[in-house]
Design a protein around this motif. Sequence first.
Motif, PDB file in Angstrom:
ATOM      1  N   GLN A  54      -8.310  -8.382  -2.361  1.00 27.71           N
ATOM      2  CA  GLN A  54      -8.338  -6.598  -1.557  1.00 27.71           C
ATOM      3  C   GLN A  54      -8.213  -6.852   0.010  1.00 27.71           C
ATOM      4  O   GLN A  54      -9.231  -7.245   0.412  1.00 27.71           O
ATOM      5  CB  GLN A  54      -9.100  -6.443  -2.404  1.00 27.71           C
ATOM      6  CG  GLN A  54      -9.218  -4.971  -1.954  1.00 27.71           C
ATOM      7  CD  GLN A  54      -8.155  -4.396  -1.991  1.00 27.71           C
ATOM      8  OE1 GLN A  54      -8.373  -3.590  -4.163  1.00 27.71           O
ATOM      9  NE2 GLN A  54      -7.269  -3.502  -1.666  1.00 27.71           N
ATOM     10  N   THR A 107     -14.052   3.347   4.316  1.00 28.19           N
ATOM     11  CA  THR A 107     -13.322   1.834   2.975  1.00 28.19           C
ATOM     12  C   THR A 107     -14.090   1.041   2.268  1.00 28.19           C
ATOM     13  O   THR A 107     -13.725   1.006   0.856  1.00 28.19           O
ATOM     14  CB  THR A 107     -12.340   0.013   3.993  1.00 28.19           C
ATOM     15  OG1 THR A 107     -11.218   1.196   4.843  1.00 28.19           O
ATOM     16  CG2 THR A 107     -11.867  -0.396   3.208  1.00 28.19           C
ATOM     17  N   SER A 162      -7.549  -4.068   3.532  1.00 25.98           N
ATOM     18  CA  SER A 162      -7.077  -2.967   3.801  1.00 25.98           C
ATOM     19  C   SER A 162      -7.100  -2.967   5.741  1.00 25.98           C
ATOM     20  O   SER A 162      -7.490  -3.613   6.455  1.00 25.98           O
ATOM     21  CB  SER A 162      -8.176  -1.835   3.028  1.00 25.98           C
ATOM     22  OG  SER A 162      -8.170  -0.721   3.491  1.00 25.98           O
ATOM     23  N   GLY A 219       0.693  -1.044  -0.109  1.00 30.27           N
ATOM     24  CA  GLY A 219      -0.115   0.105   0.670  1.00 30.27           C
ATOM     25  C   GLY A 219       0.636   0.905   0.081  1.00 30.27           C
ATOM     26  O   GLY A 219       0.454   1.942  -0.133  1.00 30.27           O
ATOM     27  N   GLU A 223      -6.971   3.812  -1.122  1.00 26.98           N
ATOM     28  CA  GLU A 223      -8.395   2.905  -1.308  1.00 26.98           C
ATOM     29  C   GLU A 223      -9.233   4.030  -2.083  1.00 26.98           C
ATOM     30  O   GLU A 223      -9.964   3.136  -3.076  1.00 26.98           O
ATOM     31  CB  GLU A 223      -9.579   3.265   0.108  1.00 26.98           C
ATOM     32  CG  GLU A 223      -8.611   2.506   1.193  1.00 26.98           C
ATOM     33  CD  GLU A 223      -9.256   2.772   2.181  1.00 26.98           C
ATOM     34  OE1 GLU A 223      -8.777   1.854   3.696  1.00 26.98           O
ATOM     35  OE2 GLU A 223     -10.326   3.626   2.139  1.00 26.98           O
ATOM     36  N   ASP A 254      -2.523  -4.855  -1.087  1.00 25.83           N
ATOM     37  CA  ASP A 254      -2.820  -4.405   0.190  1.00 25.83           C
ATOM     38  C   ASP A 254      -3.321  -2.646   0.099  1.00 25.83           C
ATOM     39  O   ASP A 254      -2.798  -2.536  -0.828  1.00 25.83           O
ATOM     40  CB  ASP A 254      -1.618  -3.883   0.926  1.00 25.83           C
ATOM     41  CG  ASP A 254      -1.185  -3.545   1.992  1.00 25.83           C
ATOM     42  OD1 ASP A 254      -1.855  -3.938   3.100  1.00 25.83           O
ATOM     43  OD2 ASP A 254       0.088  -2.702   1.935  1.00 25.83           O
ATOM     44  N   SER A 255      -4.077  -2.316   1.072  1.00 20.86           N
ATOM     45  CA  SER A 255      -4.184  -0.693   1.268  1.00 20.86           C
ATOM     46  C   SER A 255      -3.788  -0.466   2.985  1.00 20.86           C
ATOM     47  O   SER A 255      -4.276  -1.023   3.583  1.00 20.86           O
ATOM     48  CB  SER A 255      -5.627  -0.206   0.441  1.00 20.86           C
ATOM     49  OG  SER A 255      -5.702   0.919   0.047  1.00 20.86           O
ATOM     50  N   ALA A 256      -4.421   0.590   3.368  1.00 22.94           N
ATOM     51  CA  ALA A 256      -5.139   1.175   4.446  1.00 22.94           C
ATOM     52  C   ALA A 256      -6.300   2.221   4.190  1.00 22.94           C
ATOM     53  O   ALA A 256      -5.330   3.823   3.865  1.00 22.94           O
ATOM     54  CB  ALA A 256      -4.363   1.324   5.796  1.00 22.94           C
ATOM     55  N   LYS A 257      -6.911   1.837   5.654  1.00 21.57           N
ATOM     56  CA  LYS A 257      -7.177   3.449   5.569  1.00 21.57           C
ATOM     57  C   LYS A 257      -6.376   5.110   5.861  1.00 21.57           C
ATOM     58  O   LYS A 257      -7.019   5.948   5.546  1.00 21.57           O
ATOM     59  CB  LYS A 257      -8.162   3.887   6.519  1.00 21.57           C
ATOM     60  CG  LYS A 257      -9.438   5.377   6.753  1.00 21.57           C
ATOM     61  CD  LYS A 257     -10.467   5.088   7.935  1.00 21.57           C
ATOM     62  CE  LYS A 257     -11.205   6.611   8.046  1.00 21.57           C
ATOM     63  NZ  LYS A 257     -10.577   7.613   8.848  1.00 21.57           N
ATOM     64  N   TRP A 310      -9.382  -7.676   6.772  1.00 21.04           N
ATOM     65  CA  TRP A 310      -9.457  -5.929   7.390  1.00 21.04           C
ATOM     66  C   TRP A 310      -8.282  -6.092   8.533  1.00 21.04           C
ATOM     67  O   TRP A 310      -8.738  -7.033   9.045  1.00 21.04           O
ATOM     68  CB  TRP A 310     -10.587  -5.645   7.776  1.00 21.04           C
ATOM     69  CG  TRP A 310     -11.592  -4.442   7.850  1.00 21.04           C
ATOM     70  CD1 TRP A 310      -9.931  -3.243   7.824  1.00 21.04           C
ATOM     71  CD2 TRP A 310     -11.929  -4.207   9.454  1.00 21.04           C
ATOM     72  NE1 TRP A 310     -11.136  -2.695   7.955  1.00 21.04           N
ATOM     73  CE2 TRP A 310     -12.131  -3.057   9.558  1.00 21.04           C
ATOM     74  CE3 TRP A 310     -12.973  -4.721  10.125  1.00 21.04           C
ATOM     75  CZ2 TRP A 310     -13.008  -2.235   9.973  1.00 21.04           C
ATOM     76  CZ3 TRP A 310     -13.571  -4.334  11.261  1.00 21.04           C
ATOM     77  CH2 TRP A 310     -13.132  -2.752  11.016  1.00 21.04           C
TER      78      TRP A 310
END
Length: 282
Positions: free
Chosen positions: A80, A99, A82, A23, A61, A52-55, A111
């Motif tokens: 996916q 998200t 996050s 991310g 996102e 990968d991601s995150a707030k 998550w």
Amino acid sequence: MGAPGRRRFGKTGREVTAVGLGGEGILRTYGRHAEANAVIMEALDQGIAYFDSAKAYAGSEDYYGEVWRNRPDLRASVFQASKSASRLHADAELDLQATLQRMGIETLDLWQIHDVRTFTDIREVEGPSGALEAFIEARESGIVRHIGVTGHHDPDVLSHAVETWPVDAVMLPVNPVEEVLGGFLDTTLPVAREQGVAVIGMKVLGGSNYLVPGAGVTPEVLVRYALSREVSIAIVGCSTPAEVQALAAAGRSGPLPDDEAAALVEAFRPHARELAYYRGFR
């Protein structure tokens, strides 16, 4: 060419590609839509199927959301992930809704409780109005398929979470510096393996600080080192399609042989403590 090899994602029954798009890199920016889209699409073209991601990661996102809204046909084939760093139940629930909305999806594959650093964090998260309950409820309702925890500060804190929380995955730093320092790779990782918890390797390149191309310490070598440490997947943030291609190539090459991995650790040994910037040493 073929896709990077696949590995079991703990006891979930799912499989993931050996390498995933982290991310960080171009995804942790705002307003660079064309560049972010190029990186995500290159990952898809290379057969990488973990994202990968995150707030907390700037516009990441939203960048994914643009891809999944334009190409909903691609969503089903990818994993996916996050994260939420909120420690309280109500805040975490709001994070999840935000998200899903930003990503334009109805279900998240993973998550994660983000960046657990201290036992104070642990007590908050698992307390009566803590976020852990929100994560469990989200999995039970099917809004998220799996839940996890991430940390790169204190191996004892992360090991506690893996041992006592009903998580499906843990994200921890996997690089030669960690083998020198001990904790994450010789304590948390084995605990996760015993519990059947998937292991996601991060900080694989040490934020690019560990690259010494003149000495043969290339991104490919560090990714292949991580793949030799019994992880389910190694993730790396990328800033260009060329970096994505290198990541996928490392995934196809597979784990570094034991003797090369050992030599790499020895090369990092004299500098390990100062290089572990993400641990917060004083």
